[in-house]
Write an enzyme that holds these catalytic residues in place. Structure first.
Site, mmCIF file in Angstrom:
data_model
loop_
_atom_site.group_PDB
_atom_site.id
_atom_site.type_symbol
_atom_site.label_atom_id
_atom_site.label_comp_id
_atom_site.label_asym_id
_atom_site.label_seq_id
_atom_site.Cartn_x
_atom_site.Cartn_y
_atom_site.Cartn_z
ATOM 1 N N LYS A 226 0.844 -1.201 0.000
ATOM 2 C CA LYS A 226 0.000 0.000 0.000
ATOM 3 C C LYS A 226 0.875 1.245 0.000
ATOM 4 C CE LYS A 226 -0.368 -0.225 5.057
ATOM 5 N NZ LYS A 226 -1.234 -0.595 6.193
ATOM 6 N N TYR B 222 17.051 29.341 8.316
ATOM 7 C CA TYR B 222 15.796 29.898 8.843
ATOM 8 C C TYR B 222 15.756 29.808 10.363
ATOM 9 C CZ TYR B 222 13.597 30.027 4.229
ATOM 10 O OH TYR B 222 13.262 30.301 2.938
HETATM 11 C C1 LIG Z 1 -0.415 -1.608 6.837
HETATM 12 C C2 LIG Z 1 -0.946 -2.863 7.418
HETATM 13 C C3 LIG Z 1 -0.088 -3.944 7.660
HETATM 14 C C4 LIG Z 1 1.414 -3.857 7.519
HETATM 15 O O1 LIG Z 1 1.930 -3.264 8.699
HETATM 16 P P1 LIG Z 1 3.499 -3.154 8.980
HETATM 17 O O2 LIG Z 1 3.571 -2.606 10.352
HETATM 18 O O3 LIG Z 1 4.054 -2.216 7.959
HETATM 19 O O4 LIG Z 1 4.038 -4.531 8.855
HETATM 20 C C5 LIG Z 1 -0.655 -5.131 8.088
HETATM 21 N N1 LIG Z 1 -1.997 -5.235 8.297
HETATM 22 C C6 LIG Z 1 -2.845 -4.207 8.097
HETATM 23 C C7 LIG Z 1 -4.294 -4.383 8.353
HETATM 24 C C8 LIG Z 1 -2.343 -2.990 7.668
HETATM 25 O O5 LIG Z 1 -3.180 -1.956 7.494
#
Ligand SMILES: *Cc1c(COP(=O)(O)O)cnc(C)c1O
Length: 363
Positions: free
Chosen positions: A33, A254
């Site tokens: 994702k 800055y």
């Molecule tokens: C994003 C996500 C993961 C992966 O999590 P990590 O901490 O990056 O391993 C697993 N399960 C769900 C439901 C998620 O939304």
């Protein structure tokens, strides 16, 4: 061209996936994702497809380009369908949506065409999404009434798996199994942190994300254990494009937040917060110049940042290679210094060239 680049090591990605699969001892979804946490979802999915049991994305629009580019493995939609049309698209493309609340279950019951398989999310204590464990048998009865559906994958998600000292994960595992025990289907519990710290969280499907990209999700102070063998996948690099010397008492950047206490040699680096480098990284955040560790000084600007060249040999200056994170400085260290997590840094990278490197695997 501005010499700022995110280089993605696909061999390291595959090595991390194999580590995750070994830890899981089960089928393992590669979570891609958010454009594979900033690493390029299509390139990463293509590199992993010969090894991976499947993929997971957050929602339909993230799955479409994977299917279009020829990825045939299972793809789970972690947030499920947002409207009935998405269930049809999921059916069409053989995507497996998560169903995590009553409205989504209704949508599934009323859908003219359903996906082959759904994942049912159980709320075991995180209290964001999911059915209560005691509702699972009733959800199962309703699924059974729907023709064409295979038994589901029962899943849950952990709130504190990154903390090996928290008792919450064991409690969540207990509640989850309490709800789904005896129901047909498979199970999925572990994210990256659970794979590293909680062998009790094994199931039929693991769902690692950050671990694939070489991030260690465990809280600082936790035993590095298997996380020690993770390989960084992204190297974020740039170059020193100007140098200057500050006399004692002179300010930098800055807000004039950095004031030289002694003569300081400054390197200006061609990357800034518009590229995703965190603006909140304070003076002292580690950075590597010409392969040696030094520190960020002064405030990060939109297009540039400033590093301390004083501890480095005099010939390290204009044109020197800078690694913001990667091999010499880990993304976890930078995240810690900036008060955030590697996830956020990695998925914010933009505006830089992105190069994918690695051996071509022939499927
Ligand atoms: C994003 C996500 C993961 C992966 O999590 P990590 O901490 O990056 O391993 C697993 N399960 C769900 C439901 C998620 O939304």
């Amino acid at each position: 061209m501005r010499p700022s680049c995110a280089t993605i090591d696909l061999d390291a990605l595959r090595a991390n996936y194999l580590l995750a699969q070994r830890l899981a001892g089960a089928r393992t979804l590669a979570v891609v994702k958010a454009d594979a946490y900033g690493h390029g979802a299509i390139a990463c999915a293509k590199a992993l497809e010969p090894l991976a049991d499947g993929f997971a994305v957050a929602f339909l629009e993230e799955a479409l380009p994977l299917r279009t580019s020829g990825i045939r493995s299972p793809i789970v939609l972690l947030e499920g369908a947002f409207d009935p049309g998405e269930l049809e698209a999921a059916a069409e493309l053989d995507l497996w949506p998560v169903v995590h609340h009553e409205a989504q279950l209704r949508m599934l019951e009323l859908a003219p065409r359903r996906p082959r398989r759904v994942w049912i999310k159980i709320n075991s204590g995180m209290n964001r999404t999911g059915f209560a464990p005691r509702e699972a048998p009733n959800v199962w009865r309703r699924l059974q009434a729907l023709p064409g559906l295979e038994p589901p994958v029962w899943m849950t998600h952990f709130a504190c798996a990154d903390d090996p000292c928290s008792t919450m994960t064991l409690e969540q595992i207990r509640r989850f199994h309490g709800g789904v025990a005896g129901l047909p289907g498979e199970t999925s519990l572990a994210n990256s942190a659970a794979l590293l710290a909680w062998p009790q969280a094994r199931g039929d499907w693991a769902r690692p994300g950050i671990l694939l990209y070489g991030g260690n999700p465990l809280l600082t102070g936790a035993e590095p254990g298997e996380a020690a063998s993770l390989r960084p996948v992204m190297r974020l690099t740039s170059k020193v494009f100007a140098t200057r010397r500050l006399a004692p008492g002179e300010a930098l950047g800055y807000g004039a937040t950095f004031i030289a206490e002694r003569p300081v040699r400054v390197g200006l680096v061609a990357i800034g917060y518009a590229d995703g480098y965190p603006r909140h990284a304070p003076t002292g955040t580690p950075v590597a110049v010409a392969g040696r560790r030094t520190r960020l000084i002064g405030r990060v600007s939109m297009d540039m940042l400033t590093v301390d060249l004083t501890p480095l040999p005099e010939d390290v200056g204009l044109g020197a290679a800078v690694e913001l994170w990667g091999e010499t400085v880990s993304v976890d260290e930078v995240a810690r210094a900036a008060g955030t997590i590697s996830y956020e840094l990695l998925c914010h990278v933009k505006r830089v060239q992105r190069l994918h490197r690695g051996t071509e695997l022939t499927p």
